[in-house]
Design a protein around this motif. Structure first.
Motif, PDB file in Angstrom:
ATOM      1  N   GLN A 264       0.834  -1.145   0.130  1.00  0.00           N
ATOM      2  CA  GLN A 264      -0.093  -0.086   0.013  1.00  0.00           C
ATOM      3  C   GLN A 264       0.830   1.217  -0.046  1.00  0.00           C
ATOM      4  OE1 GLN A 264      -2.756  -0.783   3.476  1.00  0.00           O
ATOM      5  NE2 GLN A 264      -4.279  -1.393   2.037  1.00  0.00           N
ATOM      6  N   MET A 265       1.983   1.313  -0.725  1.00  0.00           N
ATOM      7  CA  MET A 265       2.843   2.331  -0.999  1.00  0.00           C
ATOM      8  C   MET A 265       2.651   3.054  -2.287  1.00  0.00           C
ATOM      9  SD  MET A 265       6.312   0.796   0.526  1.00  0.00           S
ATOM     10  CE  MET A 265       7.296   2.022   0.321  1.00  0.00           C
ATOM     11  N   ASP A 266       2.227   4.320  -2.452  1.00  0.00           N
ATOM     12  CA  ASP A 266       2.375   4.947  -3.942  1.00  0.00           C
ATOM     13  C   ASP A 266       3.713   5.496  -4.311  1.00  0.00           C
ATOM     14  OD1 ASP A 266       1.547   6.595  -5.854  1.00  0.00           O
ATOM     15  OD2 ASP A 266       0.525   8.015  -4.902  1.00  0.00           O
ATOM     16  N   PRO A 267       3.944   4.969  -5.569  1.00  0.00           N
ATOM     17  CA  PRO A 267       5.297   5.283  -6.218  1.00  0.00           C
ATOM     18  C   PRO A 267       5.402   6.872  -6.653  1.00  0.00           C
ATOM     19  CG  PRO A 267       3.748   4.068  -7.833  1.00  0.00           C
ATOM     20  CD  PRO A 267       3.329   4.035  -6.380  1.00  0.00           C
ATOM     21  N   GLN A 268       4.154   7.365  -6.917  1.00  0.00           N
ATOM     22  CA  GLN A 268       4.040   8.757  -7.386  1.00  0.00           C
ATOM     23  C   GLN A 268       5.007   9.806  -6.681  1.00  0.00           C
ATOM     24  OE1 GLN A 268       2.622   9.634 -10.534  1.00  0.00           O
ATOM     25  NE2 GLN A 268       2.229   7.295 -10.770  1.00  0.00           N
ATOM     26  N   GLY A 269       6.069  10.339  -7.412  1.00  0.00           N
ATOM     27  CA  GLY A 269       6.753  11.405  -6.803  1.00  0.00           C
ATOM     28  C   GLY A 269       7.982  11.078  -5.873  1.00  0.00           C
ATOM     29  N   LYS A 270       8.173   9.426  -5.726  1.00  0.00           N
ATOM     30  CA  LYS A 270       9.288   8.836  -4.727  1.00  0.00           C
ATOM     31  C   LYS A 270      10.391   9.300  -5.760  1.00  0.00           C
ATOM     32  CE  LYS A 270       6.915   6.822  -1.314  1.00  0.00           C
ATOM     33  NZ  LYS A 270       5.427   7.278  -1.698  1.00  0.00           N
ATOM     34  N   LYS A 271      11.580   9.545  -4.631  1.00  0.00           N
ATOM     35  CA  LYS A 271      12.980   9.746  -5.636  1.00  0.00           C
ATOM     36  C   LYS A 271      13.803   8.478  -5.428  1.00  0.00           C
ATOM     37  CE  LYS A 271      13.204  14.752  -4.744  1.00  0.00           C
ATOM     38  NZ  LYS A 271      13.860  15.809  -4.137  1.00  0.00           N
ATOM     39  N   ALA A 272      14.340   8.322  -6.248  1.00  0.00           N
ATOM     40  CA  ALA A 272      15.351   6.988  -6.482  1.00  0.00           C
ATOM     41  C   ALA A 272      16.634   6.934  -7.107  1.00  0.00           C
ATOM     42  CB  ALA A 272      14.671   5.861  -7.659  1.00  0.00           C
ATOM     43  N   ILE A 273      17.406   6.349  -6.558  1.00  0.00           N
ATOM     44  CA  ILE A 273      18.848   6.155  -7.240  1.00  0.00           C
ATOM     45  C   ILE A 273      18.485   4.831  -8.283  1.00  0.00           C
ATOM     46  CG2 ILE A 273      21.290   5.230  -6.758  1.00  0.00           C
ATOM     47  CD1 ILE A 273      21.022   6.623  -4.056  1.00  0.00           C
ATOM     48  N   VAL A 274      19.309   4.879  -9.430  1.00  0.00           N
ATOM     49  CA  VAL A 274      19.473   3.687 -10.160  1.00  0.00           C
ATOM     50  C   VAL A 274      20.714   3.795 -10.473  1.00  0.00           C
ATOM     51  CG1 VAL A 274      18.812   2.653 -12.231  1.00  0.00           C
ATOM     52  CG2 VAL A 274      17.016   4.217 -11.279  1.00  0.00           C
ATOM     53  N   SER A 275      21.639   2.736  -9.836  1.00  0.00           N
ATOM     54  CA  SER A 275      22.829   2.687 -10.009  1.00  0.00           C
ATOM     55  C   SER A 275      23.213   1.898 -11.283  1.00  0.00           C
ATOM     56  CB  SER A 275      23.685   2.080  -8.788  1.00  0.00           C
ATOM     57  OG  SER A 275      23.299   1.050  -8.534  1.00  0.00           O
ATOM     58  N   GLY A 276      24.220   2.050 -11.945  1.00  0.00           N
ATOM     59  CA  GLY A 276      24.725   1.873 -13.194  1.00  0.00           C
ATOM     60  C   GLY A 276      24.269   2.676 -14.321  1.00  0.00           C
ATOM     61  N   SER A 277      24.536   2.057 -15.489  1.00  0.00           N
ATOM     62  CA  SER A 277      24.244   2.582 -16.754  1.00  0.00           C
ATOM     63  C   SER A 277      24.068   2.002 -17.919  1.00  0.00           C
ATOM     64  CB  SER A 277      25.059   4.272 -17.042  1.00  0.00           C
ATOM     65  OG  SER A 277      26.175   4.161 -17.032  1.00  0.00           O
ATOM     66  N   GLY A 278      23.796   0.780 -17.818  1.00  0.00           N
ATOM     67  CA  GLY A 278      23.863  -0.090 -18.849  1.00  0.00           C
ATOM     68  C   GLY A 278      22.485  -0.391 -19.256  1.00  0.00           C
ATOM     69  N   ASN A 279      22.172  -1.534 -19.880  1.00  0.00           N
ATOM     70  CA  ASN A 279      20.973  -1.702 -20.284  1.00  0.00           C
ATOM     71  C   ASN A 279      19.886  -1.963 -19.153  1.00  0.00           C
ATOM     72  OD1 ASN A 279      21.178  -1.884 -23.043  1.00  0.00           O
ATOM     73  ND2 ASN A 279      21.057  -3.958 -23.268  1.00  0.00           N
ATOM     74  N   VAL A 280      20.346  -2.749 -18.141  1.00  0.00           N
ATOM     75  CA  VAL A 280      19.434  -2.710 -16.903  1.00  0.00           C
ATOM     76  C   VAL A 280      19.227  -1.346 -16.341  1.00  0.00           C
ATOM     77  CG1 VAL A 280      18.883  -4.020 -14.949  1.00  0.00           C
ATOM     78  CG2 VAL A 280      20.303  -5.097 -16.509  1.00  0.00           C
ATOM     79  N   ALA A 281      20.018  -0.854 -16.038  1.00  0.00           N
ATOM     80  CA  ALA A 281      19.767   0.596 -15.241  1.00  0.00           C
ATOM     81  C   ALA A 281      18.967   1.536 -16.115  1.00  0.00           C
ATOM     82  CB  ALA A 281      21.125   1.359 -15.064  1.00  0.00           C
ATOM     83  N   ILE A 282      19.451   1.703 -17.454  1.00  0.00           N
ATOM     84  CA  ILE A 282      18.580   2.642 -18.510  1.00  0.00           C
ATOM     85  C   ILE A 282      17.323   2.238 -18.389  1.00  0.00           C
ATOM     86  CG2 ILE A 282      18.561   3.435 -20.741  1.00  0.00           C
ATOM     87  CD1 ILE A 282      21.601   3.386 -21.178  1.00  0.00           C
ATOM     88  N   TYR A 283      16.769   1.209 -18.745  1.00  0.00           N
ATOM     89  CA  TYR A 283      15.427   0.889 -18.726  1.00  0.00           C
ATOM     90  C   TYR A 283      14.697   0.595 -17.768  1.00  0.00           C
ATOM     91  CZ  TYR A 283      16.600   1.105 -23.658  1.00  0.00           C
ATOM     92  OH  TYR A 283      17.347   1.421 -24.829  1.00  0.00           O
ATOM     93  N   ALA A 284      15.481   0.329 -16.515  1.00  0.00           N
ATOM     94  CA  ALA A 284      14.639   0.493 -15.273  1.00  0.00           C
ATOM     95  C   ALA A 284      14.406   1.924 -14.894  1.00  0.00           C
ATOM     96  CB  ALA A 284      15.602  -0.103 -14.086  1.00  0.00           C
ATOM     97  N   ALA A 285      15.361   2.965 -15.124  1.00  0.00           N
ATOM     98  CA  ALA A 285      15.138   4.334 -14.934  1.00  0.00           C
ATOM     99  C   ALA A 285      14.020   4.473 -15.973  1.00  0.00           C
ATOM    100  CB  ALA A 285      16.358   5.199 -15.431  1.00  0.00           C
ATOM    101  N   GLU A 286      14.036   4.407 -17.209  1.00  0.00           N
ATOM    102  CA  GLU A 286      12.698   4.722 -17.940  1.00  0.00           C
ATOM    103  C   GLU A 286      11.501   4.371 -17.773  1.00  0.00           C
ATOM    104  OE1 GLU A 286      13.224   4.653 -22.670  1.00  0.00           O
ATOM    105  OE2 GLU A 286      12.248   2.807 -22.267  1.00  0.00           O
ATOM    106  N   LYS A 287      11.312   2.862 -17.357  1.00  0.00           N
ATOM    107  CA  LYS A 287       9.825   2.623 -16.847  1.00  0.00           C
ATOM    108  C   LYS A 287       9.820   3.104 -15.457  1.00  0.00           C
ATOM    109  CE  LYS A 287       7.821  -0.073 -18.726  1.00  0.00           C
ATOM    110  NZ  LYS A 287       6.569   0.343 -19.448  1.00  0.00           N
ATOM    111  N   ALA A 288      10.703   3.425 -14.725  1.00  0.00           N
ATOM    112  CA  ALA A 288      10.305   4.137 -13.187  1.00  0.00           C
ATOM    113  C   ALA A 288       9.810   5.577 -13.677  1.00  0.00           C
ATOM    114  CB  ALA A 288      11.596   4.311 -12.585  1.00  0.00           C
ATOM    115  N   LEU A 289      10.600   6.347 -14.520  1.00  0.00           N
ATOM    116  CA  LEU A 289      10.081   7.505 -14.828  1.00  0.00           C
ATOM    117  C   LEU A 289       8.443   7.422 -15.212  1.00  0.00           C
ATOM    118  CD1 LEU A 289      13.473   8.799 -16.454  1.00  0.00           C
ATOM    119  CD2 LEU A 289      12.299   9.908 -14.375  1.00  0.00           C
TER     120      LEU A 289
END
Length: 277
Positions: free
Chosen positions: A93-118
């Motif tokens: 029962q947590m709302d993801p809207q507006g939550k701040k995140a670190i996505v460590s890395g910048s390969g495929n996993v990190a880039i597309y995790a960041a994309e879907k998170a955004l």
């Protein structure tokens, strides 16, 4: 790193001369991982076909779409991670809207995790590579993609290219950032006990792993003892493996599913993994 396309190709071809004796669509089917993307799989598969003289498309996954690869494969691990996170947060029962995140890395996993998170209202404020990290409240993911997927260079170029943000050397987990969520998507053991304690101090409530074993056992103890929601890699980063399975299914059936079809199957798989675990 620092190798030309021709050098990488020759290495892949030489490697496949021996590897080809041990793999096949009915034996073992390798997939790419760190540093092994569509370029390397292409060189490997080309050499396999040259050696075997047949088009066994199901022998490697992560192939280009033009020769039997699956749409959404590149995005799969990162997207799958966030599908897992969203289901985990929904159950808590947590709302993801507006939550701040670190996505460590910048390969495929990190880039597309960041994309879907955004895309789901999570504000990614930091990413990293092997030398340092960027911090930017208005993170420009297109610039990160250009630096890593086209230029293949360091994130140190980000502030100048994006026109905002900061770059620092060292680990992003030593920056004492105040975030709600952490998605380690870089490498093994990138979060130690001290880094985990810093995340707790910064208000982090969710850690979900995109890399393989990015948290040391001591870090995991810190998560659990502080009530952090923890998604271990074996469950949360299974999207890439799952989509490799979907790619093999398409190869076996001589089908090519749309991006939306693969993405929907991936989402269902990741939600199912969360509930099963």
């Amino acid at each position: 790193k620092g190798k030309s396309d021709a050098e990488v190709m020759r290495f892949c071809q030489s490697f496949m001369i021996e590897l080809s004796k041990h793999i096949g669509p009915d034996v073992d089917v390798p997939a790419g991982d760190m540093g092994v993307g569509a370029r390397e799989i292409g060189y490997l598969y080309g050499q396999y076909r040259r050696l075997k003289g047949v088009s066994e498309r199901g022998v490697l996954t992560g192939k280009g779409v033009g020769y039997g690869g699956s749409l959404a494969r590149k995005e799969a691990t990162g997207y799958g991670l966030i599908y897992f996170v969203l289901e985990m947060m929904k159950a808590a029962q947590m709302d993801p809207q507006g939550k701040k995140a670190i996505v460590s890395g910048s390969g495929n996993v990190a880039i597309y995790a960041a994309e879907k998170a955004l895309q789901n209202g999570i504000q990614v404020i930091a990413m990293s590579d092997s030398k340092g990290y960027i911090v930017d409240e208005q993170l420009d993911l297109d610039t990160v993609k250009k630096i890593k997927e086209q230029l293949r260079t360091s994130l140190s170029a980000y502030p100048e290219m994006a026109g905002h943000g900061e770059y620092h050397e060292g680990s992003v987990y030593d920056a004492n950032l105040k975030v709600d969520l952490a998605f380690p998507c870089a490498t093994q053991n990138e979060i130690n006990k001290e880094s985990a304690e810093a995340l707790v101090k910064g208000g982090c409530t969710v850690v979900c792993e995109g890399a393989n074993m990015p948290s040391t056992p001591e870090a995991i103890e810190v998560y659990l003892s502080n009530g952090i929601l923890y998604g271990p890699a074996k469950a949360s980063n299974a999207g890439g493996v799952a989509t490799s399975g979907l790619e093999m299914s398409q190869n076996s059936e001589r089908l090519s599913w749309t991006f939306e079809e693969v993405d929907a199957k991936l989402k269902g798989i990741m939600e199912g993994i969360f509930h099963a675990s």
